[in-house]
Enzyme design. Sequence first.
Site, PDB file in Angstrom:
ATOM      1  N   TYR A   1       0.825  -1.006   0.071  1.00  0.00           N
ATOM      2  CA  TYR A   1       0.278   0.119   0.281  1.00  0.00           C
ATOM      3  C   TYR A   1       0.896   1.224  -0.031  1.00  0.00           C
ATOM      4  O   TYR A   1       0.409   2.055   0.113  1.00  0.00           O
ATOM      5  CB  TYR A   1      -1.233   0.072   1.385  1.00  0.00           C
ATOM      6  CG  TYR A   1      -2.165  -0.370   0.990  1.00  0.00           C
ATOM      7  CD1 TYR A   1      -2.509  -1.785  -0.091  1.00  0.00           C
ATOM      8  CD2 TYR A   1      -3.125  -0.373   1.578  1.00  0.00           C
ATOM      9  CE1 TYR A   1      -3.602  -3.124  -0.230  1.00  0.00           C
ATOM     10  CE2 TYR A   1      -4.637  -0.592   1.269  1.00  0.00           C
ATOM     11  CZ  TYR A   1      -4.938  -1.935   0.801  1.00  0.00           C
ATOM     12  OH  TYR A   1      -6.020  -2.391   0.375  1.00  0.00           O
TER      13      TYR A   1
ATOM     14  N   LYS B   1       3.879 -15.703   1.814  1.00  0.00           N
ATOM     15  CA  LYS B   1       3.690 -16.023   0.653  1.00  0.00           C
ATOM     16  C   LYS B   1       5.092 -16.364   0.308  1.00  0.00           C
ATOM     17  O   LYS B   1       5.355 -16.170  -0.564  1.00  0.00           O
ATOM     18  CB  LYS B   1       2.903 -15.129  -0.803  1.00  0.00           C
ATOM     19  CG  LYS B   1       2.659 -16.172  -2.217  1.00  0.00           C
ATOM     20  CD  LYS B   1       1.331 -17.215  -1.652  1.00  0.00           C
ATOM     21  CE  LYS B   1       2.215 -17.874  -3.106  1.00  0.00           C
ATOM     22  NZ  LYS B   1       0.974 -18.677  -2.882  1.00  0.00           N
TER      23      LYS B   1
ATOM     24  N   ASP C   1      -2.776 -18.053   0.182  1.00  0.00           N
ATOM     25  CA  ASP C   1      -3.807 -19.328  -0.989  1.00  0.00           C
ATOM     26  C   ASP C   1      -4.345 -20.757  -0.075  1.00  0.00           C
ATOM     27  O   ASP C   1      -5.987 -20.218   0.169  1.00  0.00           O
ATOM     28  CB  ASP C   1      -3.264 -19.743  -1.846  1.00  0.00           C
ATOM     29  CG  ASP C   1      -1.743 -20.152  -1.607  1.00  0.00           C
ATOM     30  OD1 ASP C   1      -1.368 -20.296  -0.688  1.00  0.00           O
ATOM     31  OD2 ASP C   1      -1.692 -20.934  -2.852  1.00  0.00           O
TER      32      ASP C   1
ATOM     33  N   ASP D   1      -6.090  -7.234   3.765  1.00  0.00           N
ATOM     34  CA  ASP D   1      -7.290  -6.144   3.566  1.00  0.00           C
ATOM     35  C   ASP D   1      -8.169  -7.169   2.473  1.00  0.00           C
ATOM     36  O   ASP D   1      -9.940  -7.792   3.091  1.00  0.00           O
ATOM     37  CB  ASP D   1      -6.857  -5.285   2.727  1.00  0.00           C
ATOM     38  CG  ASP D   1      -8.514  -4.934   1.518  1.00  0.00           C
ATOM     39  OD1 ASP D   1      -9.023  -4.252   2.594  1.00  0.00           O
ATOM     40  OD2 ASP D   1      -8.263  -4.717   0.120  1.00  0.00           O
TER      41      ASP D   1
ATOM     42  N   ASP E   1     -12.298  -9.534   4.483  1.00  0.00           N
ATOM     43  CA  ASP E   1     -13.498  -9.288   3.399  1.00  0.00           C
ATOM     44  C   ASP E   1     -14.214 -10.369   3.852  1.00  0.00           C
ATOM     45  O   ASP E   1     -15.318 -10.948   3.366  1.00  0.00           O
ATOM     46  CB  ASP E   1     -13.712  -8.547   2.032  1.00  0.00           C
ATOM     47  CG  ASP E   1     -13.655  -7.351   2.025  1.00  0.00           C
ATOM     48  OD1 ASP E   1     -13.116  -6.850   3.028  1.00  0.00           O
ATOM     49  OD2 ASP E   1     -14.170  -6.604   1.135  1.00  0.00           O
TER      50      ASP E   1
HETATM   51  C1  IPM Z   1     -10.662  -1.166   4.159  1.00  0.00           C
HETATM   52  C2  IPM Z   1     -11.030  -0.208   3.484  1.00  0.00           C
HETATM   53  C3  IPM Z   1      -9.508   0.071   2.660  1.00  0.00           C
HETATM   54  C4  IPM Z   1      -8.267  -0.748   2.489  1.00  0.00           C
HETATM   55  C5  IPM Z   1      -9.654   0.843   1.351  1.00  0.00           C
HETATM   56  C6  IPM Z   1     -10.776   1.953   1.860  1.00  0.00           C
HETATM   57  C7  IPM Z   1      -8.797   2.238   0.941  1.00  0.00           C
HETATM   58  O1  IPM Z   1     -10.948  -1.383   2.000  1.00  0.00           O
HETATM   59  O2  IPM Z   1      -9.956  -0.650   5.523  1.00  0.00           O
HETATM   60  O3  IPM Z   1     -10.668  -2.146   4.459  1.00  0.00           O
HETATM   61  O4  IPM Z   1      -7.785  -0.933   1.362  1.00  0.00           O
HETATM   62  O5  IPM Z   1      -7.988  -0.532   3.288  1.00  0.00           O
HETATM   63 MG    MG Z   2     -11.209  -3.531   2.652  1.00  0.00          MG
END
Ligand code: IPM
Ligand code: MG
Length: 361
Positions: free
Chosen positions: A141, A191, A223, A247, A251
């Site tokens: 990032y 990884k 993975d 990240d 999710d």
């Molecule tokens: C998160 C979000 C952020 C990230 C974005 C909005 C920059 O997806 O906090 O998970 O990638 O960190």
């Molecule tokens: Mg995110």
Amino acid sequence: MQLNVLVLPGDGIGTEVTAEAVRVLEHVAKKWNHGLKLTDGLLGGIAMHKTGVPMPDETSKLAMAADATLLGAVGLPEFDNVAPEKRPERGLLGLRKALGVYANLRPVRAYEALIDSSPLKNDLVRGTDMIIVRELTGGIYYGTPRGIVGEGDEERGTNTMTYSRAEIRRVTRMAFQLARKRRKKVTSVDKSNVLETSQLWRKVVTEVSAEFPDVELDHLLVDNCAMQLVLNPRRFDVVVMENMFGDILSDEGAVLAGSIGMLPSASIGDQKASGAWVGLYEPVHGSAPDIAGQNKANPLGAIGSVAAMLEYSFGLIEEAAAVTGAMEEVLNSGKVTADLRPSGPPASTVEVGQAVCAAIG
Ligand code: IPM
Ligand code: MG
């Protein structure tokens, strides 16, 4: 106790869920007689509109001065094609870096009341209780060189994944300290079969583990971890990884919790002399422009982030437990937003916030 909190509602549903989180925070402050000073600030798309930059200097000054920052979400589709430094997301990355909050704690719990909200089989998700510890101020990032140069077929985009030993060590220590207060197991994700960054990651994590002989450590390739999260989520206690892996996998973890609207997060840096942490608290979900302004976003991720703030930044354990207990009560009552697929008519964002306050009492 005096609580000085900076509030950055941001964009889209960020403003709606933050309003409910603030409602809960005000309720707690009143009930336990804490002084609460709320300051509003700009971040993300709204900051672009009002000031031309996604993170105004004023916002970072306010964040440095506050005891803790509560954030909604950033991102608006109208900025999809603007220069990278003008994207709302850059504002968030700038704020994380400015505050030095290198560890992002993302707890993933399968609440019993939500077991049917997960698309996965009940038996599989039941009992899931893990914390993803995502490194937040380094890796791909932020690494340089980065950018897009050249033209035509030679136009090339570059990003760099890089970590120093010190960056790996501090977030790993945070993960082990958390594990000590839980089921004493750390899984490190990398990884290392391909990436040098990951080879150093694995080496440093293994070295740090020697300081915590009471905590078990295992390593998973990213993975394979993506697969294990949905095959056997109960095997995880504390899971530590670099920024982008965290990240993506957090999710995926949302599926276990029933909805991404449920997930809170706490981003913390080093402890201050007082014992409190510099903290930035935000739900894991984004700004969801498709449902913004309709009073239907789930505010529980934001409200859970208030609970995390009370615990980590202010050490108010009883108050934090009251908020999480009230959230659970509301979940059990079935008064939840549409994303949690209630059997009756869905509750609105505001109704959920009010119900949490009522449950705190
Ligand atoms: C998160 C979000 C952020 C990230 C974005 C909005 C920059 O997806 O906090 O998970 O990638 O960190
Ligand atoms: Mg995110």
